[in-house]
Motif scaffolding. Structure first.
Motif, mmCIF file in Angstrom:
data_model
loop_
_atom_site.group_PDB
_atom_site.id
_atom_site.type_symbol
_atom_site.label_atom_id
_atom_site.label_comp_id
_atom_site.label_asym_id
_atom_site.label_seq_id
_atom_site.Cartn_x
_atom_site.Cartn_y
_atom_site.Cartn_z
ATOM 1 N N ALA A 158 0.839 -1.198 0.000
ATOM 2 C CA ALA A 158 0.000 0.000 0.000
ATOM 3 C C ALA A 158 0.872 1.246 0.000
ATOM 4 C CB ALA A 158 -0.909 -0.007 1.224
ATOM 5 N N ARG A 159 0.549 2.209 -0.855
ATOM 6 C CA ARG A 159 1.302 3.462 -0.948
ATOM 7 C C ARG A 159 0.431 4.687 -0.680
ATOM 8 N NH1 ARG A 159 6.128 1.123 -0.464
ATOM 9 N NH2 ARG A 159 6.706 -0.179 -2.255
ATOM 10 N N SER A 160 -0.837 4.482 -0.324
ATOM 11 C CA SER A 160 -1.752 5.606 -0.174
ATOM 12 C C SER A 160 -2.821 5.252 0.853
ATOM 13 C CB SER A 160 -2.417 5.927 -1.515
ATOM 14 O OG SER A 160 -3.220 4.827 -1.926
ATOM 15 N N VAL A 161 -3.663 6.223 1.152
ATOM 16 C CA VAL A 161 -4.794 5.978 2.058
ATOM 17 C C VAL A 161 -5.688 4.891 1.488
ATOM 18 C CG1 VAL A 161 -6.867 7.000 3.059
ATOM 19 C CG2 VAL A 161 -4.733 8.311 3.019
ATOM 20 N N LEU A 162 -5.911 4.937 0.181
ATOM 21 C CA LEU A 162 -6.741 3.919 -0.457
ATOM 22 C C LEU A 162 -6.111 2.535 -0.320
ATOM 23 C CD1 LEU A 162 -9.301 3.485 -2.118
ATOM 24 C CD2 LEU A 162 -7.926 3.814 -4.185
ATOM 25 N N GLY A 163 -4.793 2.469 -0.501
ATOM 26 C CA GLY A 163 -4.116 1.186 -0.364
ATOM 27 C C GLY A 163 -4.197 0.645 1.054
ATOM 28 N N ARG A 164 -4.067 1.522 2.041
ATOM 29 C CA ARG A 164 -4.167 1.076 3.437
ATOM 30 C C ARG A 164 -5.594 0.619 3.765
ATOM 31 N NH1 ARG A 164 -0.281 5.145 3.745
ATOM 32 N NH2 ARG A 164 -1.788 6.808 4.114
ATOM 33 N N ARG A 166 -7.535 -0.744 1.540
ATOM 34 C CA ARG A 166 -7.568 -2.069 0.905
ATOM 35 C C ARG A 166 -7.017 -3.143 1.830
ATOM 36 N NH1 ARG A 166 -2.647 -3.260 -2.853
ATOM 37 N NH2 ARG A 166 -1.816 -3.455 -0.716
#
Length: 425
Positions: A158-164, A166
């Motif tokens: 994860a590299r972003s808020v969306l990834g976290r 996920r």
């Protein structure tokens, strides 16, 4: 000198990785006992170790399709496949594995334990013993700590808020998928006088050491990696059973050699194997395709492809230019150790995750097990013709060579054993 006890289940690629450490410890003069399935007796003794077998826990032989009692290839969905492994190996027999481990401790009086990360009951018994012990992760790190990348889905970090977000969803899904394992694991823990856990994978971090048998630069290392988790490098030993390979081609054959290796356990690779061989037939290469768990096919391979039952990777890879594999951790790391680009075709287990790491380091590609012959040929052509893949694989080879030289796995196990007085000779 110290006495060690390893606990091991026959699950395919986990075996040579862990026996490699046991072998080197025995070679340094230590006494090493290995508690394992009966089918592994010869491999254990060939490694210079003393063999013990499970008596309460079930016996497994996942290399033999007919004898395989887990048969995780039968269910069609990944959750059902994971449940099959969990019920048959990881959680279902936890109490039985725990009894056997405690009995083996009484019989061998080890200074330190090494426990296969597939055996949750064995980990609980090691925790109960209070002996210095390590959980051995024979594939990428997968315990639920801050910043970890959920395993099983082939995800990138994860590299972003969306990834976290996920990852949080995936962790919740994993809790639900593995909820079936909590009652038998906690039943074993409570019987041992240990407190229950809230999530089965908490058990992975409860021993004094967790040794990850891969290169740190290969894995997606979580930001919250606990201090007692140590990356100790890949273990590159081949299994004892494949035959050394002798090339059927003349030494001056100009075409690149491509190795096909889809694992030692059955995962419905039959049709994918046929399409890979057909793809090799459409390319200016020499193909060596190992059958592994597959029966000899009724169809004939193209003239430029040889089919063999098995071949020792150490004798083939120095001559190869690329590898097509299922994404098993051992096959991938051995290929990268020789600077070879890899085409990963994952069928389950940790294979998608190894594919994601191969792609992330730039050393290969991932394709579907349903990929067409044309797609496989196209991917292989890219690996052979685009120099970036080989350059990335060679960079990883340098990392792996460093890890092999340092041999931190043996150093960590000896350090664990040194925390208890050695037994009298």
């Amino acid at each position: 000198m110290s006495t060690f006890l390893f606990t091991l289940v026959d699950g395919g690629g986990n075996v040579p990785a862990q026996l490699a450490i046991a072998r080197r410890l025995a070679g340094r003069g230590h006494t090493v006992h290995v508690l394992a399935d009966r089918v592994l007796a010869d491999a254990v003794e060939s490694a210079g170790c003393r063999f013990l077998t499970w008596t309460c826990a079930p016996q497994h032989n996942m290399r033999d399709r007919a004898a395989d009692t887990v048969r995780d290839w039968e269910p069609s969905s990944p959750p059902a496949q994971l449940r099959r492994i969990g019920e048959q190996v990881m959680f279902g027999p936890a109490s039985r594995y725990a009894r056997d481990v405690l009995d083996a401790i009484d019989r061998t009086t080890p200074q330190a334990l090494a426990v296969d990360c597939l055996l949750f009951g064995a980990m609980a018994a090691a925790e109960r013993s209070r002996l210095p012990a390590a959980t051995l992760f024979h594939y990428p790190f997968h315990a639920p700590v801050e910043g970890f990348t959920p395993l099983g889905f082939g995800l990138k970090p994860a590299r972003s808020v969306l990834g976290r977000a996920r990852d949080a969803v995936m962790l919740g899904l994993a809790r639900r998928v593995f909820a079936f394992g909590l009652p038998p694991l906690n039943e074993a823990r409570v019987a041992l006088g240990l407190p229950p856990v809230a999530f089965v994978f908490e058990q992975l971090l409860r021993l004094p050491r967790a040794l990850v048998l891969t290169s740190r630069e290969y894995d997606f290392v979580p930001s919250g990696l606990p201090a007692h988790v140590r990356y100790v490098g890949p273990q590159l030993d081949d299994p004892s059973w494949p035959e050394p390979w002798s090339s059927p081609w003349p030494d001056d054959a100009g075409e690149p050699l491509v190795l096909v290796s889809l694992g030692s356990t059955y995962q419905r690779q039959d049709e994918a194997f046929r399409r890979i061989v057909e793809a090799l037939g459409a390319l200016p290469v020499r193909g060596l395709a190992t059958l592994g768990s597959l029966a000899a096919p009724s169809w004939a391979p193209p003239p430029n492809v040889r089919l063999v039952a098995s071949a020792r990777h150490a004798s083939v890879l120095p001559h190869a230019s690329a590898v097509v594999c299922h994404g098993g951790h051992g096959t991938v790391l051995k290929s990268l150790a020789h600077g070879l680009p890899v085409l990963v075709m994952p069928f389950g287990r940790d294979q998608k995750d190894n594919g994601a790491r191969v792609e992330a380091c730039g050393a290969g590609l991932v394709t579907s097990p349903r990929a067409s012959t044309q797609r496989i040929a196209s991917d292989l052509r890219r690996l052979l013709e685009e120099g970036g893949f080989r350059e990335a694989a060679r960079r990883m080879a340098e990392v792996i060579a460093r890890d092999v030289r340092e041999d931190r796995a043996v150093a960590e196990m000896e350090a664990l054993a040194s925390t208890l007085p050695a037994a009298s000779p």
